[in-house]
Enzyme design. Structure first.
Site, PDB file in Angstrom:
ATOM      1  N   ASP A  37      42.808  28.513  53.518  1.00 46.54           N
ATOM      2  CA  ASP A  37      43.176  27.170  53.097  1.00 46.54           C
ATOM      3  C   ASP A  37      44.172  26.552  54.085  1.00 46.54           C
ATOM      4  OD1 ASP A  37      43.096  25.180  50.785  1.00 46.54           O
ATOM      5  OD2 ASP A  37      45.254  25.587  50.865  1.00 46.54           O
ATOM      6  N   HIS A  81      34.959  21.798  46.929  1.00 40.24           N
ATOM      7  CA  HIS A  81      35.755  21.453  45.748  1.00 40.24           C
ATOM      8  C   HIS A  81      36.662  20.247  45.979  1.00 40.24           C
ATOM      9  CE1 HIS A  81      38.310  23.831  48.317  1.00 40.24           C
ATOM     10  NE2 HIS A  81      39.369  23.431  47.642  1.00 40.24           N
TER      11      HIS A  81
END
Length: 560
Positions: free
Chosen positions: A199, A327
């Site tokens: 991330d 997402h």
């Protein structure tokens, strides 16, 4: 040809909270994933990328981690995780974890200690600075609106948070922090996981002088300002040595603000850093300058230019990751296709356009069904922190009216991708027997997995064919890419070439029928249809190299 298993794989992203609820509490869980592994095996994917399942207070739906070695109670137990991992491996499916180490939760034990005093042993695990001229240390903005600095009265200093104020940034310049991260990664790999999606990994190294950046529409500099910092490649090479060397892992870095030149360093073919990166330049084709909250329609020529730059720029040097959705992005069929009359055709077209390029394809849950954006009615329908904060800030400051902002949220909000997976046409789309944590898209009676598994012409079955073709034809994985007709406003046409083999890919991004003359050397006699979303190839009468391209049609021709 540098063959690697991760180049030949297809990855499927699961957002656990919305995938399948096994216990009726309205929240997807690990046992729900285990129950549905056979569905993914039938689809044909090789790898699951699992969005965070670590212990978290859920300020940002699990991307705020309070314990990296524990499972969020809503998702189950570590025993449930181990069983899911084992069952996936039995089916030949690898598991990639989401590695969130730019920041932690403010409820992590490190930060709880860090904020206690300036001489606490954990103080330098995070980034603390005094006020500057009575204000924040600089003008960096948070991804979730407002300043990236939060004042803490305990020590009369500010801490940095490029995301939520409950997500303080780790100080990667502290070698103790890096050692903690590497130990944790090795713990998960020893458990049997097969890699990491990292991330916002391009943000971990900050310029410690903290210069001001260019202000955006809210007065703050973009959270991408610190991207690709002074030591990021040094730290990733250290991670490679300390964790990844000698292991068969898939590593993909989410690299906000990455340039082509930087990507060549992150995903270099010498294997010193990552296997590949996610770049987001093509996700800005419908932005209004630096403002993502817009509903501007993209110009296909811009999309072709960007994707071609990355296809050509990384060829033989690094490796591409291919995606339309995740997402954090709205549904691609609503964004780049047609979610009305031509929903299934345009979903198949978008899949063809992406999966035939060079790189590793990523499918986001529900994309293989052609799931669409959601008709949210009110700000109370949203659960996404980014959307809610933007509403209050931009409407509150008068930048947009409520109606304008709601229109933009319906188009761009991350919650469009986070509504429950549509398994069947029963209540709550078969996702849960309880009350779902977020609204179900009301079109689940028409769009669901049960229906599509029963139809040979469904979007699911088309994805299945694309994945199978990738395993049968190495040209789809390793062939070089060349763009045809860069200035055409409706057709995306490109070729793939490997030795004496060639593919011609034609994708119509619009609802008009076009008459298209095949490029030189391509005729009815010298090529065959490999796959097409209409199931056939419509040649013009008495002309061996002119074809009709129907609305949202996709064609892949293979040279004979």
């Amino acid at each position: 040809m540098d063959r690697k298993w991760w180049k030949e794989s297809v990855v499927y992203q699961i957002y656990p909270r919305s995938f399948y609820d096994s216990n009726g509490d309205g929240i997807g869980d690990l046992n729900g994933i285990t129950e549905k592994l056979d569905y993914l095996k039938e689809l044909g994917v090789d790898v699951i990328w699992l969005s965070p399942v670590y212990q978290s207070p859920n300020d940002d739906n699990g991307y705020d981690i309070s314990d990296y070695r524990a499972i969020m109670k809503e998702f189950g137990t570590m025993e449930d995780y181990d069983r899911m991992l084992d069952e996936a491996h039995k089916r030949g499916i690898r598991i990639v974890m989401d590695l969130v180490v730019n920041h932690t939760s403010d409820e992590h034990k490190w930060f709880i200690e860090s904020r206690k005093s300036k001489d606490n042993p954990y103080r330098d695990y995070y980034i603390w600075r005094p006020a500057k001229d009575g204000k924040e240390p600089n003008n960096w903005g948070s991804c979730f609106s407002g300043s990236a600095w939060e004042y803490d009265s305990t020590t009369d200093m500010y801490f940095l948070h490029l995301f939520s104020r409950k997500q303080p940034d780790l100080n990667w310049d502290n070698p103790k922090v890096r050692r903690e991260v590497y130990d944790m990664m090795n713990w998960w790999l020893d458990k049997g996981v097969d890699g990491f999606r990292m991330d916002v990994i391009s943000l971990i190294s900050k310029d410690q002088t903290f210069p001001d950046g260019e202000p955006g529409i809210n007065g703050y500099a973009s959270f991408n300002e610190p991207a690709n910092g002074p030591h990021v490649h040094e730290y990733l090479q250290e991670m490679r040595r300390e964790v990844l060397d000698g292991r068969e892992t898939l590593t993909v870095g989410e690299c906000s603000g990455v340039t082509l030149d930087e990507a060549k360093k992150y995903a270099r073919s010498d294997g010193k850093e990552l296997n590949m990166v996610f770049q987001f330049e093509h996700m800005d084709v419908d932005a209004d300058g630096t403002n993502k909250w817009a509903d501007k329609k993209m110009d296909l020529r811009d999309l072709k230019k960007i994707l071609t730059k990355w296809q050509k720029g990384l060829d033989t040097i690094a490796w591409n990751s291919l995606f339309w959705e995740n997402h954090d992005q709205p549904r691609s069929v609503s964004r780049f296709g047609n979610d009305g009359e031509y929903r299934e055709m345009s979903a198949k077209m978008l899949a063809t356009c992406l999966h035939m390029m060079q790189g590793t394809p990523y499918i986001y849950q529900g994309e293989e069904l052609g799931m669409t954006n959601v008709p949210f009615k009110d700000i109370s329908d949203f659960r996404d922190l980014d959307s809610i904060n933007a509403w209050h800030e931009l409407v509150g400051q008068g930048v947009f009216t409520e109606d304008e902002m709601m229109k933009y949220l319906r188009y761009k909000s991350r919650d469009n991708a986070r509504t429950p997976f549509q398994w069947d046409d029963t209540e709550n789309a078969g996702f849960t027997t309880g009350s779902p944590w977020i609204m179900v898209n009301p079109n689940y009676k028409e769009i669901n997995a049960k229906d599509q598994l029963e139809r040979e012409d469904s979007v699911f079955r088309y994805y299945q064919k694309l994945i199978r073709l990738r395993k049968e034809h190495e040209i789809i994985v390793y062939g070089s890419y060349d763009l045809v007709l860069p200035e055409d406003r409706e057709l995306y046409v490109y070729t793939r070439t490997l030795k004496n083999e060639k593919l011609l890919i034609i994708c119509n991004f619009y609802g008009n029928t076009r008459i298209f003359a095949l490029p030189g050397g391509w005729t009815k006699k010298t090529s065959k249809l490999l796959i097409g979303n209409y199931g056939d190839l419509l040649y013009a009468r008495d002309n061996r190299n002119t074809v009709f391209i129907r609305p949202y049609e996709a064609l892949v021709l293979k040279s004979l």
